[in-house]
Enzyme design. Structure first.
Site, PDB file in Angstrom:
ATOM      1  N   HIS A  96      99.980  12.221  58.403  1.00  0.00           N
ATOM      2  CA  HIS A  96      99.116  11.184  58.987  1.00  0.00           C
ATOM      3  C   HIS A  96      98.009  11.883  59.784  1.00  0.00           C
ATOM      4  O   HIS A  96      98.236  12.924  60.399  1.00  0.00           O
ATOM      5  CB  HIS A  96      99.951  10.269  59.891  1.00  0.00           C
ATOM      6  CG  HIS A  96      99.211   9.045  60.328  1.00  0.00           C
ATOM      7  ND1 HIS A  96      98.297   9.070  61.355  1.00  0.00           N
ATOM      8  CD2 HIS A  96      99.225   7.777  59.857  1.00  0.00           C
ATOM      9  CE1 HIS A  96      97.786   7.851  61.493  1.00  0.00           C
ATOM     10  NE2 HIS A  96      98.333   7.048  60.603  1.00  0.00           N
ATOM     11  N   GLU A 168      93.649   7.443  53.726  1.00  0.00           N
ATOM     12  CA  GLU A 168      93.268   6.840  55.001  1.00  0.00           C
ATOM     13  C   GLU A 168      92.064   7.571  55.587  1.00  0.00           C
ATOM     14  O   GLU A 168      92.219   8.611  56.241  1.00  0.00           O
ATOM     15  CB  GLU A 168      94.432   6.942  55.999  1.00  0.00           C
ATOM     16  CG  GLU A 168      95.693   6.254  55.567  1.00  0.00           C
ATOM     17  CD  GLU A 168      96.578   5.908  56.766  1.00  0.00           C
ATOM     18  OE1 GLU A 168      96.819   4.724  56.991  1.00  0.00           O
ATOM     19  OE2 GLU A 168      96.982   6.830  57.483  1.00  0.00           O
TER      20      GLU A 168
HETATM   21  P1  PGA Z   1      95.314   0.855  61.361  1.00  0.00           P
HETATM   22  O1  PGA Z   1      96.265   2.189  61.249  1.00  0.00           O
HETATM   23  O2  PGA Z   1      95.801  -0.097  60.307  1.00  0.00           O
HETATM   24  O3  PGA Z   1      95.567   0.368  62.746  1.00  0.00           O
HETATM   25  O4  PGA Z   1      93.928   1.306  61.133  1.00  0.00           O
HETATM   26  C1  PGA Z   1      96.575   2.778  60.024  1.00  0.00           C
HETATM   27  C2  PGA Z   1      97.649   3.809  60.216  1.00  0.00           C
HETATM   28  O5  PGA Z   1      98.052   4.088  61.343  1.00  0.00           O
HETATM   29  O6  PGA Z   1      98.129   4.379  59.232  1.00  0.00           O
END
Ligand code: PGA
Length: 255
Positions: A96, A168
């Site tokens: 992450h 992401e």
């Molecule tokens: P968010 O976080 O949906 O608050 O942008 C995504 C994540 O922590 O993977």
């Protein structure tokens, strides 16, 4: 190709043990009719065992937000994939962006974690994504490629079905500023190509989630994209109705 959508809530460092149990119970109740979507929750590690016991055999999968790349030993404060498995986790998130940025995890660390998770029998969610500065300088593909190459390097080819990728973009996480569906699709298409190189013949069956400010209001347009097979949800996963609504959208799109 129709893939089963996978929606996972990353609760980050939020909620105590009792609060986690109540929140997960609400999510279970709200999503119990959804047959065509895989649903997971990654709570704080201290709550994981209680949640996994409660949800064993239900449609909610419980997983870790992080792990360590050694099985045991003098590593004060760490938690191994074997322990997560023992506590009832079925999957673990690795790489992450908060782990990369705040805790300075390297691509190599993440590769070691990924391999050990699979060895322990956990499914994997491997996160990747570029910062705003990297996007602005056209480095998105190069960054994602180097992150995924390192993460997947030691993952056995035969375990492709146990691996999910979460794209992401760092600038979209927790900012309320989601990537547009078109921009996300572009990255997901690129990732699908990388997966085909690593796991020839398997990429079509692998789930690539989008993460970064996913909410009920933008989930449908994102999930309608051909290479977006699910979502890793942070903030909105702490609101049971919002999370259930995202799961509902995925469930409806599968039918
Ligand atoms: P968010 O976080 O949906 O608050 O942008 C995504 C994540 O922590 O993977």
């Amino acid at each position: 190709m129709k893939r089963t959508f996978k929606i996972v809530g990353n609760w980050e460092l939020n909620k105590g043990i009792q609060e986690s149990l109540s929140l997960a119970a609400e999510v279970t109740e709200l999503t119990k009719g959804y047959q065509s979507v895989a649903i997971g929750i990654a709570p704080v590690s201290l709550s994981l065992h209680a949640l996994a016991q409660k949800h064993s055999g239900t449609h909610i999968h419980i997983g870790g937000q992080n792990t360590y790349f050694e099985k045991s030993g003098a590593f004060t404060g760490e938690c191994s994939p074997t322990l997560l498995k023992d506590a009832g986790a079925t999957f673990c998130i690795v790489g992450h962006s908060e782990r990369r940025q705040i805790f300075k995890e390297s691509n190599e660390d993440i590769g070691k974690k990924a391999a050990l998770c699979l060895e322990a029998g956990l499914d994997l969610i491997v996160c990747c994504g570029e910062t705003e500065a990297e996007r602005e300088t056209n480095k998105t593909n190069a960054i994602v490629e180097s992150q995924l190459k390192a993460a997947l390097m030691n993952c056995p080819k035969g375990l492709a079905k146990n691996i999910t990728i979460a794209y992401e973009p760092v600038w979209a996480i927790g900012t309320g500023k989601s990537a547009t569906p078109e921009l996300a699709q572009e990255a997901h298409g690129f990732i699908r190509g990388l997966l085909e190189t690593h796991f020839p013949g398997n990429s079509e069956h692998m789930v690539i989630q989008y993460g970064g400010s996913v909410k009920p209001g933008n989930a449908e347009s994102l999930l309608k994209m051909p290479d977006i097979d699910g979502a890793l949800v942070g903030g909105a996963s702490l609101k049971p109705e919002d999370f259930a609504q995202i799961c509902n959208i995925a469930n409806n799109l599968s039918n």
